[in-house]
Scaffold this motif. Structure first.
Motif, short mmCIF file in Angstrom:
data_model
loop_
_atom_site.label_atom_id
_atom_site.label_comp_id
_atom_site.label_asym_id
_atom_site.label_seq_id
_atom_site.Cartn_x
_atom_site.Cartn_y
_atom_site.Cartn_z
N GLY A 17 2.89 32.32 -5.02
CA GLY A 17 1.69 32.46 -5.82
C GLY A 17 0.47 31.84 -5.19
O GLY A 17 -0.60 31.76 -5.81
N ALA A 18 0.59 31.40 -3.93
CA ALA A 18 -0.56 30.82 -3.22
C ALA A 18 -1.54 31.92 -2.83
O ALA A 18 -1.15 33.05 -2.54
CB ALA A 18 -0.09 30.07 -1.98
N GLN A 19 -2.82 31.58 -2.82
CA GLN A 19 -3.88 32.50 -2.44
C GLN A 19 -4.36 32.19 -1.02
O GLN A 19 -4.47 31.03 -0.64
CB GLN A 19 -5.06 32.38 -3.41
CG GLN A 19 -4.71 32.64 -4.85
CD GLN A 19 -4.23 34.06 -5.08
OE1 GLN A 19 -4.88 35.02 -4.66
NE2 GLN A 19 -3.09 34.21 -5.75
N GLN A 20 -4.66 33.24 -0.26
CA GLN A 20 -5.15 33.02 1.10
C GLN A 20 -6.61 32.58 1.06
O GLN A 20 -7.46 33.23 0.45
CB GLN A 20 -5.03 34.30 1.93
CG GLN A 20 -5.47 34.10 3.38
CD GLN A 20 -5.26 35.33 4.23
OE1 GLN A 20 -4.23 35.99 4.13
NE2 GLN A 20 -6.24 35.64 5.08
N ASP A 21 -6.89 31.45 1.71
CA ASP A 21 -8.25 30.92 1.78
C ASP A 21 -9.00 31.43 2.99
O ASP A 21 -10.22 31.59 2.95
CB ASP A 21 -8.22 29.39 1.83
CG ASP A 21 -7.66 28.77 0.56
OD1 ASP A 21 -7.91 29.34 -0.51
OD2 ASP A 21 -6.99 27.74 0.65
N GLY A 22 -8.29 31.66 4.08
CA GLY A 22 -8.95 32.11 5.31
C GLY A 22 -8.07 31.89 6.51
O GLY A 22 -6.89 31.51 6.38
N ILE A 23 -8.64 32.13 7.70
CA ILE A 23 -7.90 31.99 8.95
C ILE A 23 -8.69 31.09 9.89
O ILE A 23 -9.89 31.32 10.13
CB ILE A 23 -7.65 33.36 9.61
CG1 ILE A 23 -6.81 34.26 8.68
CG2 ILE A 23 -6.94 33.19 10.95
CD1 ILE A 23 -6.59 35.66 9.21
N LEU A 24 -8.03 30.06 10.39
CA LEU A 24 -8.62 29.20 11.42
C LEU A 24 -8.29 29.83 12.77
O LEU A 24 -7.16 29.75 13.24
CB LEU A 24 -8.04 27.78 11.32
CG LEU A 24 -8.23 27.08 9.98
CD1 LEU A 24 -7.50 25.73 9.97
CD2 LEU A 24 -9.70 26.88 9.66
N ARG A 25 -9.27 30.49 13.37
CA ARG A 25 -9.02 31.24 14.59
C ARG A 25 -8.92 30.32 15.80
O ARG A 25 -9.62 29.32 15.89
CB ARG A 25 -10.13 32.28 14.79
CG ARG A 25 -10.17 33.32 13.67
CD ARG A 25 -11.21 34.38 13.93
NE ARG A 25 -12.55 33.80 14.02
CZ ARG A 25 -13.60 34.43 14.55
NH1 ARG A 25 -13.44 35.64 15.08
NH2 ARG A 25 -14.78 33.86 14.56
N LEU A 29 -4.33 25.92 -6.60
CA LEU A 29 -5.20 24.95 -7.25
C LEU A 29 -4.58 24.46 -8.56
O LEU A 29 -3.73 25.13 -9.13
CB LEU A 29 -6.57 25.56 -7.51
CG LEU A 29 -7.32 26.10 -6.30
CD1 LEU A 29 -8.70 26.60 -6.71
CD2 LEU A 29 -7.44 25.05 -5.19
N ALA A 30 -5.06 23.31 -9.01
CA ALA A 30 -4.49 22.70 -10.21
C ALA A 30 -4.55 23.63 -11.42
O ALA A 30 -3.60 23.70 -12.21
CB ALA A 30 -5.20 21.38 -10.51
N ASP A 31 -5.67 24.39 -11.55
CA ASP A 31 -5.77 25.25 -12.73
C ASP A 31 -4.94 26.53 -12.60
O ASP A 31 -4.84 27.30 -13.54
CB ASP A 31 -7.24 25.57 -13.05
CG ASP A 31 -7.96 26.29 -11.93
OD1 ASP A 31 -7.32 26.59 -10.89
OD2 ASP A 31 -9.17 26.54 -12.07
N GLU A 32 -4.32 26.74 -11.42
CA GLU A 32 -3.41 27.86 -11.23
C GLU A 32 -1.95 27.43 -11.38
O GLU A 32 -1.05 28.28 -11.42
CB GLU A 32 -3.61 28.46 -9.83
CG GLU A 32 -5.00 28.99 -9.58
CD GLU A 32 -5.29 29.26 -8.12
OE1 GLU A 32 -6.26 29.99 -7.84
OE2 GLU A 32 -4.57 28.72 -7.23
N TRP A 33 -1.72 26.14 -11.43
CA TRP A 33 -0.36 25.62 -11.34
C TRP A 33 0.54 26.07 -12.48
O TRP A 33 1.70 26.43 -12.26
CB TRP A 33 -0.40 24.10 -11.24
CG TRP A 33 0.94 23.43 -11.46
CD1 TRP A 33 1.23 22.44 -12.35
CD2 TRP A 33 2.16 23.70 -10.77
NE1 TRP A 33 2.55 22.09 -12.28
CE2 TRP A 33 3.15 22.85 -11.31
CE3 TRP A 33 2.53 24.61 -9.77
CZ2 TRP A 33 4.47 22.86 -10.88
CZ3 TRP A 33 3.84 24.62 -9.34
CH2 TRP A 33 4.79 23.76 -9.88
#
Length: 213
Positions: A169-177, A196-200
């Motif tokens: 259930g984790a959301q992708q934040d981005g990619i560190l190239r 995030l805490a409100d998604e927990w």
């Protein structure tokens, strides 16, 4: 004219630092997480030999059987310095060590940490044990420590691990190239995910449903 939807300001959040995470025993119906120690070396040698998981591409954190003792010693030094918190994963049904996992990139001021450096014996892959481990760790992070966010970082080519994190259930934040130079000289782009805490509460309900199924 295009418009941009603003990111809503976060409602009141704790402004004080969370407690420094410590090595404590964490238990669920299926797994027991024990603070990593020299008593786990032999068990972890058997773990990495089970399916030869140290040979899996894009997972240089998994030591070979010959490297386990040194890896455990180095990890314990990091734990004692407060940089990380590491556990050996024990399957309660068999009472045997089946893996390793870690809290790292800990920011007590920002109430945030990463779950990483996880590896599990080949024979327990696709059995739901990884979800059980993550449920224990996430519950501790959000409900005992009061984290506001928990990260996962994955090699861009490690598709199996990326899908496993997404199933949590984790959301992708981005990619560190070009984030890291790997031991073989290749470049790793690091895919960053978070919960995030409100998604927990929703993530927890989903994980519990998966484990019951």
């Amino acid at each position: 004219m295009s418009t941009t939807t603003p990111i809503p300001a976060t409602a009141s959040v704790p402004t004080g630092a969370m407690d420094q995470p410590r090595g404590v025993v964490l238990v669920s119906d299926r797994v027991r997480l024990e603070p990593l120690g020299p008593q786990h070396v032999q068990g972890l040698r058997e773990v990495v030999a089970d399916g030869e998981i140290w040979r899996i591409p894009y997972a240089p954190h998994v030591p070979s059987p010959e490297q386990v003792a040194g890896a455990v010693a180095a990890q314990r030094a990091s734990d004692e310095a407060g940089r990380t918190v590491s556990w050996a994963v024990v399957d309660r049904a068999s009472d045997r060590v089946v893996g390793h996992t870690t809290f790292l990139n800990i920011s007590v001021r920002d109430r945030r940490l990463e779950i990483g450096s996880t590896y599990l014996a080949g024979s327990v892959h696709r059995t739901g044990l990884n979800a059980a481990v993550k449920l224990v760790l996430l519950t501790h992070a959000f409900e005992q420590l009061g984290c506001l966010g928990v990260e996962f970082r994955v090699h861009h080519l490690n598709i199996a691990s990326r899908r496993a994190v997404e199933r949590l259930g984790a959301q992708q934040d981005g990619i560190l190239r070009a984030h890291r130079i790997m031991p073989d000289g290749t470049l790793r782009h690091t895919v960053v995910y978070s919960i995030l805490a409100d998604e927990w509460s929703g993530v927890r309900a989903s994980l519990e449903h998966r484990l019951r199924s």
